[in-house]
Write a protein that holds these residues in place. Structure first.
Motif, mmCIF file in Angstrom:
data_model
loop_
_atom_site.group_PDB
_atom_site.id
_atom_site.type_symbol
_atom_site.label_atom_id
_atom_site.label_comp_id
_atom_site.label_asym_id
_atom_site.label_seq_id
_atom_site.Cartn_x
_atom_site.Cartn_y
_atom_site.Cartn_z
ATOM 1 N N LEU A 1 1.225 6.163 9.828
ATOM 2 C CA LEU A 1 -0.143 6.678 9.948
ATOM 3 C C LEU A 1 -0.260 7.844 10.936
ATOM 4 O O LEU A 1 -1.235 8.571 10.916
ATOM 5 N N ASP A 2 0.737 7.986 11.830
ATOM 6 C CA ASP A 2 0.672 9.098 12.791
ATOM 7 C C ASP A 2 1.155 10.369 12.096
ATOM 8 O O ASP A 2 2.342 10.589 11.969
ATOM 9 N N ASP A 3 0.199 11.194 11.645
ATOM 10 C CA ASP A 3 0.634 12.332 10.827
ATOM 11 C C ASP A 3 0.782 13.629 11.617
ATOM 12 O O ASP A 3 1.102 14.659 11.055
ATOM 13 N N MET A 4 0.531 13.603 12.930
ATOM 14 C CA MET A 4 0.711 14.822 13.734
ATOM 15 C C MET A 4 2.138 14.865 14.289
ATOM 16 O O MET A 4 2.656 13.831 14.708
ATOM 17 N N ASP A 5 2.731 16.056 14.313
ATOM 18 C CA ASP A 5 4.089 16.177 14.884
ATOM 19 C C ASP A 5 4.111 15.698 16.328
ATOM 20 O O ASP A 5 5.050 15.054 16.781
ATOM 21 N N LEU A 6 3.034 16.039 17.032
ATOM 22 C CA LEU A 6 2.944 15.679 18.458
ATOM 23 C C LEU A 6 3.016 14.171 18.657
ATOM 24 O O LEU A 6 3.632 13.685 19.592
ATOM 25 N N THR B 1 0.843 -1.206 0.000
ATOM 26 C CA THR B 1 0.000 0.000 0.000
ATOM 27 C C THR B 1 0.871 1.246 0.000
ATOM 28 O O THR B 1 0.543 2.259 -0.616
ATOM 29 N N VAL B 2 1.975 1.167 0.740
ATOM 30 C CA VAL B 2 2.891 2.306 0.823
ATOM 31 C C VAL B 2 4.207 1.865 0.200
ATOM 32 O O VAL B 2 4.744 0.823 0.582
ATOM 33 N N ASP B 3 4.726 2.637 -0.768
ATOM 34 C CA ASP B 3 5.981 2.186 -1.377
ATOM 35 C C ASP B 3 7.176 2.620 -0.523
ATOM 36 O O ASP B 3 7.062 3.412 0.406
ATOM 37 N N LYS B 4 8.332 2.083 -0.879
ATOM 38 C CA LYS B 4 9.558 2.294 -0.087
ATOM 39 C C LYS B 4 9.869 3.785 0.130
ATOM 40 O O LYS B 4 10.337 4.191 1.167
ATOM 41 N N ARG B 5 9.569 4.607 -0.922
ATOM 42 C CA ARG B 5 9.891 6.028 -0.832
ATOM 43 C C ARG B 5 9.122 6.719 0.291
ATOM 44 O O ARG B 5 9.640 7.561 0.995
ATOM 45 N N GLN C 1 -2.867 8.706 0.458
ATOM 46 C CA GLN C 1 -3.562 9.925 0.030
ATOM 47 C C GLN C 1 -4.993 9.499 -0.300
ATOM 48 O O GLN C 1 -5.256 8.324 -0.494
ATOM 49 N N LYS C 2 -5.902 10.479 -0.384
ATOM 50 C CA LYS C 2 -7.289 10.126 -0.723
ATOM 51 C C LYS C 2 -7.389 9.817 -2.213
ATOM 52 O O LYS C 2 -6.812 10.520 -3.023
ATOM 53 N N GLU C 3 -8.137 8.764 -2.566
ATOM 54 C CA GLU C 3 -8.329 8.416 -3.977
ATOM 55 C C GLU C 3 -9.807 8.501 -4.326
ATOM 56 O O GLU C 3 -10.600 7.724 -3.801
ATOM 57 N N PRO C 4 -10.187 9.446 -5.211
ATOM 58 C CA PRO C 4 -11.603 9.586 -5.570
ATOM 59 C C PRO C 4 -12.122 8.351 -6.301
ATOM 60 O O PRO C 4 -11.386 7.676 -7.030
ATOM 61 N N ARG C 5 -13.393 8.023 -6.107
ATOM 62 C CA ARG C 5 -14.061 6.913 -6.784
ATOM 63 C C ARG C 5 -15.437 7.408 -7.245
ATOM 64 O O ARG C 5 -15.945 8.402 -6.743
ATOM 65 N N GLU C 6 -16.057 6.690 -8.161
ATOM 66 C CA GLU C 6 -17.405 7.059 -8.604
ATOM 67 C C GLU C 6 -18.434 6.718 -7.535
ATOM 68 O O GLU C 6 -19.427 7.396 -7.366
ATOM 69 N N GLN C 7 -18.205 5.584 -6.810
ATOM 70 C CA GLN C 7 -19.159 5.204 -5.758
ATOM 71 C C GLN C 7 -18.470 4.401 -4.654
ATOM 72 O O GLN C 7 -17.433 3.794 -4.878
ATOM 73 N N ILE C 8 -19.061 4.445 -3.470
ATOM 74 C CA ILE C 8 -18.587 3.628 -2.348
ATOM 75 C C ILE C 8 -19.726 2.678 -2.004
ATOM 76 O O ILE C 8 -20.858 3.123 -1.764
ATOM 77 N N GLU C 9 -19.411 1.380 -1.996
ATOM 78 C CA GLU C 9 -20.489 0.401 -1.864
ATOM 79 C C GLU C 9 -20.655 -0.072 -0.431
ATOM 80 O O GLU C 9 -19.853 0.240 0.446
ATOM 81 N N CYS C 10 -21.704 -0.841 -0.229
ATOM 82 C CA CYS C 10 -22.059 -1.365 1.087
ATOM 83 C C CYS C 10 -20.891 -2.119 1.723
ATOM 84 O O CYS C 10 -20.229 -2.920 1.060
#
Length: 594
Positions: free
Chosen positions: A41-46, A30-34, A242-251
């Protein structure tokens, strides 16, 4: 839908949840080496600085097993007791949970309380024994503890080391095999549970949800049930790094929605999203947050009140457990009365206001809620000492009590019991989990826990003891309001509600502390601690004085006396018109009373 799995990671603080999440993201590509870094996942400096998770984070992974591709929605959760509300919300959006236990520390208090949250929501539990590569690991002993706790088979426990990447594939297989796919009707009316929201300064509020029934498409007209507001879904999509747009989100899936919402108060975590045309009723969300500690937050400059309000609204989006309402104080002007889940939560909120919104704030003495029953038979909820009625009107006062669970090594039992007794605790139970680990149960007043109890507990037990608490109801107590007066004027921001037995000690120490902190003036300052009209302690800050007798060499004593009298008169007049400036350190001194 049969190929979707929604799961979260729960554990005690510092048992390796974030590291495990890193490995899962790496393993599934899901996340590449770079982009890879520790605690990705912890994106806050704190969060990075302190090495703790404050917010839960959702991310989607793809995993191929026996020729089929599965969609895994992972939610990483915090471990500290102050952020348990984040955990309860994440659990509401999942069908399964990875219960991570540190092989060197064993089962701790927060492990148990988070586990009960998950079992209460009927989640499938997958036990993971983490950090088996450590020299101090005790896999056999800790496996016994896990078996006893969950009642699973020994072979169900997956042994892993998130740091070394051992056992990661087994965990992913177990997620696919053991956790059931989401239930729901893809063709039914839309019902989606909001379990998080984030403020984006360019696009408005991003709502993060889990679809329980139906499908949500781009461009749909949607309605939030609790607030009744209607929007157009400008963009829906899934959460990768990052967020990836889609046409729909299913059940059954987890996604985000952007519809240009500007006002923070329009989004409530736990609300249901449905279609305007074909509405469904609300999903039974999770219960409202119960704040434990109350404190006033005030801007240093009174003119910044509105900016602080905006900052608080934006912060509340990102932290749904923060509760606040406006209040005023004679000493500090306009500000907010805020409810927090604990002292760490208070500290984090204060720091985030300063970093993310550039607001310098003054925080008053934290206190808990009390119930006051008046002589007229009314019941009042008191959140700040300034709301307290006069002593003559009070029949009796009730304070909140909590059930406290402490798990510790056997050698620290004595000092811990002594500490709890000092804090007005009553021991209820003592169970030996193994020959060396003891679970102590106490009932204690919440007011005694919120200050420095956790720090003292860690000091006494050299960091081994773990603490968890939950509300146990209200009890009658002999509480009094302790006022601090400077030159006869009450400073409401320094008042506190304390137990009568501790009032004298508390007042005396506080007066001594303030004597050191208040700057000396041209006139003397009397610092007094009082209960009602009765003064119980006093200290005096001496005045700065000029030597007016310097010019008198010899001569009559009456000349000297005349000059001294003149000076005395001036000092008296000054004291009547002079005001005492109270520095910020003085407000914080109350917190640091040893």
């Amino acid at each position: 839908m049969k190929n979707i799995r929604n799961f979260c990671i729960i554990a005690h603080i510092d048992h390796g949840k974030s590291t495990l999440a890193d490995r899962l993201l790496e393993w599934t590509g899901t996340v590449d080496k770079r982009q890879m870094q520790d605690q990705v996942l912890d994106d806050m400096d704190l969060e990075r600085e302190r090495g703790i998770t404050i917010k839960s984070h959702a991310i989607q992974m793809k995993y191929t097993y026996e020729g089929e591709t599965y969609t895994l929605n992972l939610i990483d959760t915090p471990g500290h007791v102050d952020f348990s509300y984040e955990v309860s919300r994440s659990i509401a959006a999942c069908e399964g949970a990875l219960l991570v236990v540190d092989a060197s520390q064993g089962v701790e208090a927060q492990t148990i309380s988070n586990l009960y949250l998950a079992i209460g929501n009927d989640l499938t539990i997958i036990p993971v024994l983490n950090k088996i590569d450590l020299p101090g690991a005790m896999p056999e002993e800790v496996s016994d503890q896990i078996v006893e706790l969950i009642g699973c088979k020994r072979e169900d426990i997956i042994r892993a080391s998130a740091k070394e990447g051992i056992g990661i594939d087994e965990i992913l297989k177990a997620v696919v095999m053991r956790i059931p796919p989401p239930q729901g009707d893809p063709n039914g009316k839309l019902q989606a549970l909001i379990f998080d929201s984030v403020f984006n300064s360019f696009r408005g509020i991003e709502v993060i949800f889990r679809v329980k029934n139906g499908t949500i498409r781009k461009g749909d007209k949607v309605k939030f049930v609790a607030t009744g507001k209607e929007y157009i879904a400008d963009e829906v999509g899934i959460l990768k790094l990052q967020k990836e747009p889609r046409e729909q989100i299913e059940c059954g899936d987890v996604g985000y929605l952007i519809s240009g919402i500007k006002q923070a108060r329009e989004v409530k975590v736990g609300d249901t999203i449905t279609h305007v045309q074909n509405p469904a009723e609300a999903i039974k969300g999770f219960e409202d947050v119960k704040p434990m500690v109350f404190a006033g937050i005030y801007p240093v400059e009174t003119s910044e009140f509105e900016d602080l309000r905006e900052a608080m609204e934006k912060l509340q989006l990102n932290d749904a457990s923060l509760v606040w309402e406006p209040e005023t104080s004679a000493a500090l002007g306009f500000g907010f009365r805020c409810g927090f889940l604990g002292m760490l939560h208070l500290e984090i909120v204060q720091e985030r206001l300063e970093r993310e919104f550039d607001m310098t704030v003054i925080t008053t003495v934290p206190s808990v809620q009390f119930k006051v029953y008046t002589t007229k038979g009314e019941e009042k909820l008191i959140q700040a000492p300034s709301d307290m009625p006069e002593p003559v009107h009070i029949e009796y006062i009730e304070e909140p009590f909590v059930k406290v669970q402490i798990i510790t090594k056997a050698e620290y039992v004595g000092p811990i019991i002594t500490l709890c007794m000092e804090k007005r605790g009553v021991i209820k139970n003592q169970v030996y989990l193994t020959t060396d680990r003891v679970e102590l149960s106490f009932e204690m007043p919440l007011a005694e826990i919120v200050f420095d109890f956790f720090d003292k507990l860690k000091t006494i037990s050299r960091g081994y003891a773990s603490l968890d608490y939950e509300l146990a109801g209200w009890r009658e107590s002999d509480m009094v309001k302790l006022d601090i007066m400077l030159n006869g004027d009450t400073v409401d921001a320094l008042s506190a509600i304390v137990h009568r037995k501790k009032a004298y000690e508390w007042g005396k120490r506080l007066c001594e502390k303030l004597k050191d902190l208040l700057p000396r003036q041209q006139f003397e300052i009397a610092i007094q601690a009082a209960i009602g009209q009765k003064v119980i302690a006093r200290e005096t800050v001496k005045a700065l004085r000029k030597n007016v007798l310097a010019k008198c060499y010899g001569g009559d004593i009456t000349r000297k006396r005349k000059l001294l009298e003149k000076q005395k008169k001036g000092k008296k007049r000054m004291r009547q018109i002079g005001t005492v400036e109270v520095p910020q350190e003085a407000f914080m001194a109350v917190l640091k009373l040893e």
